[in-house]
Design a protein around this motif. Structure first.
Motif, PDB file in Angstrom:
ATOM      1  N   GLU A  20      -3.911 -19.757   2.151  1.00 36.17           N
ATOM      2  CA  GLU A  20      -4.768 -19.012   1.241  1.00 36.17           C
ATOM      3  C   GLU A  20      -4.012 -18.722  -0.049  1.00 36.17           C
ATOM      4  O   GLU A  20      -2.785 -18.830  -0.096  1.00 36.17           O
ATOM      5  N   ILE A  21      -4.757 -18.366  -1.087  1.00 39.75           N
ATOM      6  CA  ILE A  21      -4.161 -18.108  -2.397  1.00 39.75           C
ATOM      7  C   ILE A  21      -4.173 -16.595  -2.628  1.00 39.75           C
ATOM      8  O   ILE A  21      -5.219 -15.963  -2.527  1.00 39.75           O
ATOM      9  N   ALA A  22      -3.011 -16.029  -2.932  1.00 35.98           N
ATOM     10  CA  ALA A  22      -2.932 -14.592  -3.180  1.00 35.98           C
ATOM     11  C   ALA A  22      -2.439 -14.347  -4.598  1.00 35.98           C
ATOM     12  O   ALA A  22      -1.643 -15.111  -5.130  1.00 35.98           O
ATOM     13  N   GLU A  23      -2.942 -13.276  -5.203  1.00 30.19           N
ATOM     14  CA  GLU A  23      -2.553 -12.962  -6.577  1.00 30.19           C
ATOM     15  C   GLU A  23      -2.212 -11.493  -6.704  1.00 30.19           C
ATOM     16  O   GLU A  23      -2.561 -10.700  -5.836  1.00 30.19           O
ATOM     17  N   ARG A  40       3.340  -7.760  -1.218  1.00 33.30           N
ATOM     18  CA  ARG A  40       2.034  -7.094  -1.109  1.00 33.30           C
ATOM     19  C   ARG A  40       1.238  -7.678   0.063  1.00 33.30           C
ATOM     20  O   ARG A  40       0.585  -6.945   0.807  1.00 33.30           O
ATOM     21  N   LEU A  95       2.659  -6.412   3.288  1.00 35.11           N
ATOM     22  CA  LEU A  95       2.336  -5.003   3.480  1.00 35.11           C
ATOM     23  C   LEU A  95       0.875  -4.821   3.863  1.00 35.11           C
ATOM     24  O   LEU A  95       0.494  -3.890   4.540  1.00 35.11           O
ATOM     25  N   ARG A 101      -1.224  -7.063   5.500  1.00 36.31           N
ATOM     26  CA  ARG A 101      -1.779  -7.563   6.753  1.00 36.31           C
ATOM     27  C   ARG A 101      -0.704  -8.111   7.687  1.00 36.31           C
ATOM     28  O   ARG A 101       0.417  -8.385   7.278  1.00 36.31           O
ATOM     29  N   TYR A 122      -0.001 -17.374   5.794  1.00 34.23           N
ATOM     30  CA  TYR A 122       0.244 -18.650   5.106  1.00 34.23           C
ATOM     31  C   TYR A 122      -0.359 -18.502   3.711  1.00 34.23           C
ATOM     32  O   TYR A 122      -1.549 -18.719   3.527  1.00 34.23           O
ATOM     33  N   ASP A 173       5.254 -16.358  10.693  1.00 33.96           N
ATOM     34  CA  ASP A 173       4.526 -16.630  11.934  1.00 33.96           C
ATOM     35  C   ASP A 173       5.554 -16.692  13.059  1.00 33.96           C
ATOM     36  O   ASP A 173       6.772 -16.648  12.816  1.00 33.96           O
ATOM     37  N   ARG A 197      11.763  -6.587   7.029  1.00 30.28           N
ATOM     38  CA  ARG A 197      11.772  -5.191   7.506  1.00 30.28           C
ATOM     39  C   ARG A 197      11.175  -4.253   6.463  1.00 30.28           C
ATOM     40  O   ARG A 197      10.422  -3.338   6.788  1.00 30.28           O
ATOM     41  N   ALA A 198      11.518  -4.477   5.175  1.00 29.83           N
ATOM     42  CA  ALA A 198      10.989  -3.606   4.116  1.00 29.83           C
ATOM     43  C   ALA A 198       9.470  -3.680   4.078  1.00 29.83           C
ATOM     44  O   ALA A 198       8.803  -2.740   3.650  1.00 29.83           O
ATOM     45  N   ALA A 199       8.917  -4.827   4.502  1.00 29.16           N
ATOM     46  CA  ALA A 199       7.455  -4.980   4.483  1.00 29.16           C
ATOM     47  C   ALA A 199       6.850  -4.655   5.839  1.00 29.16           C
ATOM     48  O   ALA A 199       5.657  -4.849   6.059  1.00 29.16           O
ATOM     49  N   GLY A 200       7.691  -4.172   6.751  1.00 30.76           N
ATOM     50  CA  GLY A 200       7.166  -3.734   8.038  1.00 30.76           C
ATOM     51  C   GLY A 200       6.862  -4.862   9.014  1.00 30.76           C
ATOM     52  O   GLY A 200       6.066  -4.685   9.932  1.00 30.76           O
ATOM     53  N   TYR A 259       8.753 -12.375  14.577  1.00 32.34           N
ATOM     54  CA  TYR A 259       8.380 -13.335  13.528  1.00 32.34           C
ATOM     55  C   TYR A 259       9.571 -13.795  12.708  1.00 32.34           C
ATOM     56  O   TYR A 259      10.508 -13.036  12.453  1.00 32.34           O
TER      57      TYR A 259
END
Lengths: 368, 853
Positions: free
Chosen positions: A143-146, A196, A199, A201, A206, A236, A319-322, A328
């Protein structure tokens, strides 16, 4: 020839004389053949097929014949009229064909005059390369994230394991937002979008993060302070560096051509560990480093072209992103869109890409 | 980092036939990036010569040249003409009988300089007598090489004219240049490069810090007094945790450094300066340990460290007076006087000078962060700071000091004090646990346990396997070597294991996401449609930098309280002229249009889609928490909340002809209506019918500006002709038209699947109406009223004529519309159509005061 006569003596009816009928047909044929234009043919039609034409009069007189003569005379006149009609139709077709030919010739237009009366617009090649890259990854199920271009310092640096004293965070690389200490910068890479996403999901993740980034470089033939990147992130179960290599191989083949492969070389980036520099086999010289006996200019004779950085996502970043680092692993990579464009389309000077000259975009059209 | 091959050979068993290229390839394989290969680009004849005659000849230009004959043995003119070599030389530091180095015609000097016989100053000069600079041995251009001076009288005693000088001076030596990544500070030394070469090839490594002739004495209590204090350590780490001080007395600092040392320094890119400086630099290049030499006689009896005090100043060796920061760690004389910024640069007062005889050598280990911050704060990147901030081997300190002492004694004739100071406050490093299956898990390639342990030991780690049989336990304890402060966790060791086997061994496997992707998002699809639609309208997409000048908002004639003046400002803009981020895309697009016109594109239509930034009124700074774990929700919300809104806009602008003139007739200039039509086209392309209304908004012409809105009144943007004052202020062609739309609004307004209308196949019915209205009534309003009044059977309304003149009266206009009706379920009768038309006209009369003509 006499006019209509309802009370005539059959013996005196001369118009039905076979010789006269024949003569009338011959006259008609001659007039039809002599007609050089559609208008002349129209006049001939009136004279020889019209209501007052000899054959029409003869036809009218058949009714006055004795029954014994009607059949023969009818047959004779009918055949004559049929012959005249045929001749007229044939000549009509000939003359119409002549006219059509003439008109079409007269209407000829010189279509080699190339004038764009309403010129078509064009997309910017940076947008087109970006969309093409997006489509490649979308086709692989990504997917494309911005995200925003004015970004928080924490997402741009800290969360990516770039501590406060790292050289990349200094003023010679990063634009800071006033007031000093605002905690905001112009993002120097699209990696904050990756953070982001993590954080936001749970894996599996991917995503491809394309976008505009900023560094305090001066504009020259190969650098620009405002440029575009695409960064990939996979998180993953069971993800390895082999998956990174497989993804990069698949990508370069789809963007640069079949048979192109990548090479990973050890390098250092704070956000990945292990880290690797991505090279890709030079498609100009096929990796030989030379072209027509000269050193290949695209790869500088090395047979390989530097594309960007990559590696396994640093555990500190996860870890910083939980993200659960026991469960994973992930990989990430980053490449430049300007560089991809320059390489794929042999663009020699960055100025052409960034200065907004319409002539640059117009070369490419709507697809690249 | 430059590594001369001949030097490298002293530290690792490089095969005799290995070339610089082979060595570079071996280093690249384990992760060093090759930057270049230098040297070795010299070819003969380059020979020893003995000067036979020197005839000075004054020239018209004031210079005096020397017309020389030189015995070059069985070479050159001796062979061809049976006489000594005749050479013109501009230098004067030699005389008859001196041994010099001559390059003869046919030779090539570094940089590709081909030497041939050439006519100069009235003579044919058959070659050159060479200086050090010309041979790449240093940057000394002042005179030519006199071999007895360069090599020493003893070494030069056996030389005879005609001897090969390339071999004599080792000029065929190649230098491999590699790029060192920030995690591998140890590679800023020949010692480190040799280690990597050994690791890559399996060749034996000979640690120069443990060379047999380097005897490092135990520290004792009668060395020079050193007191380390640090009342403000950064992050709990002492600014200096080891300080070795050594004294050498009676040094002749004017003695020349040995030729081999000068050559090596030159090869690694350093300028030979003086014995004391050259020795410290040489040791640093060999071992990676920066050293500092103080003039002992300028000191008061002890040295130490402390943090600087606010307002304190120090003049550093580069003659710059620097205002110190309380975070700067200082080397001080006695208890107080600043001598140096630790690990960055020394001060002028204690500098070794031409009159120095007694030298204090400092070899210390400083905190990387402290040095990094001082270096950046003072914008002072030195060879020392570069190494300290990447981490220097804290175990090599004493050996480095000893090597410097040995070299000073050996070449400067000094005597080392017996006192040896070594203040050692180091905290012993703790081993950490490492799972030996981690490399396999991370790389996707099988790394047997034995290979993992062998590699870790090869890079210098101490590895302790669990006691007992350890069956099933994959964990070991790893203590990385003192020169690898970068190795702190498992994945870092994974990289070591992977790079030693080779990254080229990693297989290529395409990962398959378990769940199918969702494709592009709605917003991404809408954006592509908008971009393509504008291009199909004839506009060309461009990009512009989003930086603008504060004065731009005045030139755009934005009102003082306009929200578009709330721009985000940069602390360190590219140009002080443009410190703001654009608040509209037109801010920067208009300048792009101007540039195109300036470059000769008279008819130009451009567009750009990009983000704009509006500073939020609530100025909260974004928190910067640690990264040990995900920030708590409140902190995360504060981080995200501090990021200003950045909507995506599409803007366009056009000037000149949209439709070109030619043999078919005149062209058509871009006009305000085109700018509106493009906005409507963008709306239509995503299924939206935008509502146009007249408005007055900068930077547009007050009478030629349209607002575009959604049916619910949400403003999408504006379009029209620019204000004449704006086109003039921005140096744009008169009558430039422009528009700007908020793409995010379009995205939000779409996405719900449209319900298709059933198509009626009943006949159309047309009827025309002419409505007279006041001049200022907008046609759009009349049309809206007609639509509202006509009801559902109305299929279209088209304005086909506008008439102004006596018949309608001053200040009035007549608008002629064609109304087309079609019912869904039947053929409309004439009476029905007339009734519908009358209702439409009545509505127009009510809303706009229209009267039917």
């Amino acid at each position: 020839m006499s006019g209509p006569n309802k009370q005539y003596d059959p013996v005196e009816v001369a118009a039905l004389d076979p010789a006269e009928v024949e003569q009338a047909v011959a006259d008609a044929r001659q007039a039809i053949a002599a007609a050089g234009t559609l208008d002349e043919l129209k006049a001939a039609r009136l004279a020889h097929q019209g209501e007052k034409s000899p054959l029409a009069l003869a036809n009218r007189e058949i009714g006055a014949l004795p029954p014994s003569a009607k059949a023969e005379a009818g047959k004779r006149v009918g055949q004559a009229r049929g012959q005249v009609s045929q001749a007229l139709a044939a000549r009509q077709a000939e003359l119409e064909a002549d006219r059509d030919r003439r008109i079409l010739v007269e209407e000829t237009v010189d279509l080699t005059v190339r004038v764009p009366r309403r010129p078509l617009g064009a997309r910017h090649p940076i947008s087109l390369v970006s969309e093409r890259v997006e489509d490649i990854f979308v086709s692989m199920g990504w997917e494309i994230a911005e995200g925003p271009e004015v970004e928080s310092e924490w997402l741009t640096f800290d969360a990516l394991n770039i501590p406060a004293d790292h050289p990349a965070r200094q003023e010679q690389d990063t634009f800071f937002v006033e007031p000093a200490g605002s905690g905001l910068v112009l993002r120097t890479h699209t990696s904050p979008v990756q953070v982001r996403t993590m954080l936001d999901r749970e894996p599996p993740i991917y995503v491809l993060c394309p976008g505009k980034v900023f560094r305090t470089d001066d504009l020259d033939a190969t650098h620009t302070p405002v440029f575009h990147q695409f960064e990939g992130l996979v998180v993953d179960e069971g993800i390895t560096m082999a998956h990174l290599k497989g993804t990069l191989d698949a990508f370069v083949q789809r963007l640069f051509g079949e048979g192109i492969v990548t090479r990973l070389r050890p390098n250092y980036f704070p956000f990945t560990e292990p880290s690797a520099e991505i090279d890709c086999r030079c498609w100009i010289c096929g990796g030989s480093g030379s072209l027509d006996g000269e050193k290949c200019r695209t790869c500088g004779g090395t047979g390989w072209i530097e594309l960007g950085g990559s590696g396994m996502v640093n555990q500190r970043v996860l870890r910083a992103a939980g993200v659960d680092t026991d469960r994973y692993t992930g990989f990430a990579f980053g490449l430049g869109i300007e560089r991809s464009l320059m390489l794929r389309h042999n663009v020699g000077d960055m100025h052409d890409i960034v200065e907004g000259d319409v002539r640059f975009s117009q070369q490419f059209g709507m697809e690249i | 980092m430059h590594a001369p091959v001949s030097w490298l050979r002293e530290l690792a068993d490089v095969p005799a036939d290995a070339t610089g290229e082979d060595i570079a390839a071996a280093l690249v394989r384990v992760g060093l990036e090759e930057e270049g290969l230098h040297g070795g680009d010299i070819s003969g004849p380059l020979v020893v010569g003995r000067v036979l005659s020197v005839e000075p000849e004054p020239q018209k230009n004031g210079k005096t040249i020397n017309w020389c004959t030189v015995d070059v043995g069985e070479h050159g003119q001796r062979l061809t003409e049976g006489k000594p070599q005749e050479i013109v030389c501009g230098a004067h530091n030699f005389g008859v009988g001196d041994l010099v180095v001559c390059v003869l015609p046919g030779g090539v000097l570094p940089g590709g300089f081909q030497i041939s016989a050439r006519k100069t100053y009235g003579h044919v000069s058959n070659g050159m007598i060479c200086s050090q600079a010309e041979l790449g041995l240093g940057d000394d251009h002042s005179g030519i090489i006199v071999l007895t001076e360069l090599l020493g009288a003893d070494a030069a005693a056996d030389l005879k004219p005609g001897d090969d000088a390339i071999a004599l001076l080792d000029l065929a030596d190649e230098v491999v240049e590699v790029n060192v990544t920030p995690d591998r500070g140890y590679c800023f030394s020949l010692r480190g490069i040799a280690r990597e070469y050994a690791l890559s090839t399996g060749a034996a490594f000979h640690d120069p810090a443990e060379a047999p002739d380097l005897v490092v004495p135990q520290a004792n209590d009668h060395g020079y007094a050193v007191h380390l204090t640090d009342d403000a350590p950064l992050g709990g780490r002492a600014g200096c945790d080891r300080y070795v001080a050594r004294v050498v007395r009676g040094v002749d600092v004017t003695a020349a450094s040995p030729a081999w040392m000068r050559k090596r320094l030159t090869q690694v890119g350093m300028r030979p300066i003086s014995l004391a400086v050259d020795v410290t630099n040489y040791v640093m290049m060999l071992l990676g340990q920066p050293l500092h030499a103080f003039d002992l006689d300028t000191l008061s009896g002890s040295v130490g460290t402390r943090r600087a005090r606010a307002g304190e100043k120090l003049t550093t060796l580069d003659d710059v007076e620097r205002l110190l920061d309380p975070e700067d760690l200082l080397i001080v004389d006695g208890a107080d006087t600043p001598l140096a910024i630790a690990g960055v640069m020394g001060g002028a007062t204690s500098e070794v000078t031409g009159t120095t005889t007694n030298v204090l050598i400092e070899a210390a280990h400083f905190d990387p962060i402290t040095v990094a911050r001082s270096s950046r704060r003072h914008r002072l990147t030195t060879e020392a700071s570069k190494r300290f901030e990447r981490g220097v081997d804290h175990a090599v300190t004493a050996a480095a000091a000893q090597l410097a002492v040995d070299l000073l004694v050996g070449h400067g004739g000094g005597t080392a004090d017996e006192g040896v100071t070594d203040v050692d406050l180091r905290v012993a490093a703790e081993p950490f646990e490492f799972d030996t299956t981690l490399p396999t898990r991370y790389i996707g390639l099988d790394y047997p346990r034995a290979e993992v342990l062998t590699t870790l030991r090869a890079i210098g780690c101490e590895v302790v396997e669990p006691a007992g049989d350890g069956a099933g336990d994959t964990h070991v304890a790893v203590l990385p070597p003192s020169w690898r402060p970068d190795l702190t966790d498992g994945p870092e060791l994974v990289e070591e294991v992977a790079r030693v086997r080779g990254y080229d061994q990693i297989p290529s496997v395409l990962p398959q996401p378990k769940a199918a992707g969702r494709g592009l998002t709605h917003g991404q699809r809408i954006r592509r449609v908008v971009a393509t639609t504008l291009a199909h309208q004839g506009l060309v997409e461009v990009l512009s930098y989003p930086f603008v000048a504060p004065s731009l908002f005045d030139r755009l004639a934005l009102p003082a309280d306009d929200e578009r003046r709330a721009a985000v400002r940069l602390v360190n803009p590219l140009s002080d002229e443009a410190p703001l981020m654009r608040t509209s895309v037109l801010d920067t697009l208009l300048d792009t249009l101007r540039r195109n016109v300036a470059r000769g594109s008279r008819d130009v239509a451009v567009y750009e889609i990009g983000l704009v930034t509006r500073a939020s009124s609530a100025r909260t700074s974004a928190p910067v928490p640690g990264i040990e774990a995900r920030p708590d929700d409140a902190t995360l919300a504060a981080i995200l909340g501090a990021v200003p809104a950045q909507p995506r806009h599409a803007a366009y602008a056009a000037a000149g002809e949209l439709e070109r003139g030619g043999p078919w007739g005149p062209g058509r200039q871009a006009e305000a209506a085109d700018a509106v039509a493009w906005a409507l086209a963008v709306g239509r392309s995503v299924g939206l019918e935008l509502v146009v209304s007249a408005t007055d908004r900068a930077p547009w012409h007050p009478g030629r500006c349209a607002q575009l809105a959604l049916a619910d009144g949400t403003v999408v943007g504006h379009a029209g002709e620019l204000h004449p004052k704006v086109t003039s202020a921005l140096e744009l062609p008169p009558r430039t038209v422009a528009g700007e739309l908020d793409v995010d609004v379009l995205v939000a307004a779409t996405g719900v699947p449209l319900d298709a209308r059933a198509l009626s196949t009943y006949p159309l019915a047309h009827t025309d109406v002419a409505l007279v209205v006041d001049e200022q009534v907008a046609a759009g309003d009349v049309e809206s009223a007609l639509r509202a009044g006509a009801g559902e059977s109305l299929e279209s309304v088209v304005l086909f004529d506008v008439y102004r003149g006596e018949q309608v009266g001053e200040g009035r206009k007549s608008l002629a519309y064609r109304l087309t009706f079609r019912a869904a379920d039947r053929t409309l009768t004439t009476d029905e159509v007339s009734a519908l038309r009358d209702r439409a006209v009545a509505e127009a009369a009510t809303r706009t005061g229209a009267s039917q003509r």
